[in-house]
Design an enzyme around this catalytic site. Structure first.
Site, short mmCIF file in Angstrom:
data_model
loop_
_atom_site.label_atom_id
_atom_site.label_comp_id
_atom_site.label_asym_id
_atom_site.label_seq_id
_atom_site.Cartn_x
_atom_site.Cartn_y
_atom_site.Cartn_z
N ALA A 12 29.16 53.75 46.58
CA ALA A 12 29.80 52.63 46.71
C ALA A 12 30.19 52.93 48.50
CB ALA A 12 31.22 52.13 46.25
N ALA A 13 29.23 53.62 49.41
CA ALA A 13 30.09 53.39 50.47
C ALA A 13 29.09 52.73 51.62
CB ALA A 13 29.14 55.03 51.48
N ARG A 18 24.64 42.70 55.90
CA ARG A 18 24.20 41.61 55.77
C ARG A 18 24.86 40.05 55.05
NH1 ARG A 18 18.48 43.07 52.68
NH2 ARG A 18 19.75 44.81 52.09
N LYS A 351 60.06 26.86 41.77
CA LYS A 351 60.32 28.50 42.03
C LYS A 351 61.26 29.43 42.06
CE LYS A 351 61.53 30.72 45.89
NZ LYS A 351 62.22 31.43 46.09
N TYR A 366 63.24 19.49 43.13
CA TYR A 366 62.48 21.14 43.37
C TYR A 366 63.53 21.72 43.23
CZ TYR A 366 62.53 25.07 46.08
OH TYR A 366 62.97 26.51 46.06
#
Length: 458
Positions: A12-13, A18, A351, A366
């Site tokens: 994975a280096a 591209r 929330k 709300y």
């Protein structure tokens, strides 16, 4: 296979030029996970004692992104001089190791666990020095060809550019996935040379010095597809999504118009869930039995309890206990916890709040940083005014309390149980249990009133 006999190395280096991205190629995402995490997921049927990731370009970023993945060891490849050079970096880390080394590529994310299990079984049963994963592909252009005898013993590997015309008719190609007996590999790996135009150390060069070497064909050629650009990333995502959705349908989940649905690899679904069109399930989401999700929903990193209905809504980082009805056009975000048999209706945003069982927030409201008890009824247009410009403040509403339409609760505030709040009230002080509270300016009626410009008097 004993757990102390296998080490995994993921290459994975590389930067992945591209991809045209500042992000390392192995960190681009595919069905909810990085390419590298998808590769690691293919290890589900093997039991490695070591999991090593060879990093180079943006190594710190790769390590930080995978910091929560357990039992990973990171090996630095300062210069990227080919696959053989990458594996050479393992020599100090595997000093004294005598088992098998499985080499994977961080940009080949579609491998199935059963394919790797078959490859390792073949390697061990035959006492191979090396085993190569191969595939029979319709268009082998660009791939190295693997030539075997009738027992799949490898006789030769020839790169595409070096193949004669008859050799190019061979459709068995090298997937770049290898299993080595580490002791056998160490007899040739340290002496590997970069005798080629690219001045790189190729792992395939060690194969000619090892014996026996066998090939194992992947059942599905798509498994060996590598990712080099965004087009290939999208094509791989289509393949993985098709797999994921087929698996869930066979497990008892109904997908209505599957082509319009996306489901991350990390999502968990129970039988008798129905997913309607244009619904997207992401992250570590769990949908429990009897739910109907969609059309038009996004659910992310959330748990949806049994027999819940979501319609045209967004739920993120939240938990619904079950039997709830949400939507259309509701938005739950930031650690919302909804009790059983609640109703959250159209154009409601909630929330970082907790709702007790059988609480209703039916429309146009709300609720933020609030704790609502059981059987609370929130009238249309009610809001919790939780932000004073500097800090967020909490609102607490007791059991069975009802807010009238267009009520404003200015936090911090506590409203008791069994309270009725008159429509249009603005509450700024705590309210005790069992009462009616009304906060309105007196209504004034001025007869025969007109704006000055209409009266024409100046």
């Amino acid at each position: 296979m004993s757990t102390d006999s296998l080490a995994i190395a993921v290459l994975a280096a590389g930067k992945g030029t591209r991809m045209r991205s500042h992000l390392p190629k192995v960190l681009h995402r595919l069905s909810g996970q990085t390419l590298l995490e998808n590769v690691l997921a293919s290890l589900g049927q093997v039991s490695p004692s070591r999991r090593l990731v060879i990093v180079g370009y943006a190594a710190e970023q790769v390590q930080k992104t995978l910091a929560d993945v357990p039992d990973l060891e990171f090996i630095k490849q300062t210069e990227q001089l080919g696959t053989g050079h990458a594996v050479q970096q393992l020599i100090p880390a595997l000093d004294g190791f005598s088992g098998n080394l499985l080499v994977l590529n961080g940009d080949v994310p579609l491998l199935r666990p059963e394919t790797l299990a078959q490859m390792l079984a073949t390697h061990n049963e035959n006492g191979n020095a090396a085993t190569i994963l191969t595939a029979q592909v319709l268009d082998p252009s660009g791939y190295g060809r693997v030539f075997c005898n009738e027992n799949l013993v490898v006789e030769e590997i020839v790169e595409h550019r070096d193949c004669s015309d008859p050799q190019r008719q061979n459709r068995r190609v090298n997937a770049g996935i290898y299993c080595f007996n580490w002791s056998a590999l160490m007899t040739v790996l340290p002496q590997l040379k970069a005798d080629n135009d690219q001045q790189e150390y190729y792992l395939t060069d060690v194969i000619k010095s090892l014996s026996p070497v066998m090939a194992v064909d992947a059942a599905d050629p798509n498994e060996i597809l590598g990712i080099n650009n965004r087009k290939q990333l999208a094509e791989a995502d289509d393949i993985l999504q098709d797999r994921i959705k087929k698996d869930w349908m066979l497990a008892g989940v109904t997908l209505v118009n599957p082509d319009s649905i996306t489901i991350d690899a990390t999502v968990k679904l129970e039988p008798d869930v129905i997913i309607e069109p244009q619904t997207h399930l992401r992250g570590h989401t769990v949908i429990q039995t009897g739910c109907r999700i969609g059309p038009g929903c996004l659910v992310e990193d959330s748990t949806i309890g049994p027999n819940t209905t979501l319609l045209y809504s967004v739920v993120s980082e939240s938990t619904l206990a079950g039997g709830d009805r949400v939507g259309p056009y509701a938005h739950l975000r930031g650690q919302v916890s909804v009790g059983k048999n609640c109703r959250i209706g159209n154009f409601v945003e909630i929330k970082k709040s907790t709702l007790g069982d059988r609480t209703n927030v039916a429309h146009l409201s709300y609720i933020g940083d609030a704790t609502l008890g059981e059987k609370v009824n929130v009238g249309a247009g009610t809001i919790t005014a939780n932000y004073d410009g500097f800090q967020k403040h909490p609102t607490v509403i007791g059991d069975r309390t009802k807010t009238g339409s267009n009520s404003v609760l200015v936090a911090p505030i506590e409203v008791g149980s069994d309270v009725t709040i008159g429509a249009g009230s603005v509450l700024t002080k705590n309210v005790q249990d069992d009462c009616l509270v009304v906060s309105r300016a007196p209504q004034r009626v001025i007869p025969e009133w007109r704006p000055r410009e209409v009266r024409g008097d100046g």
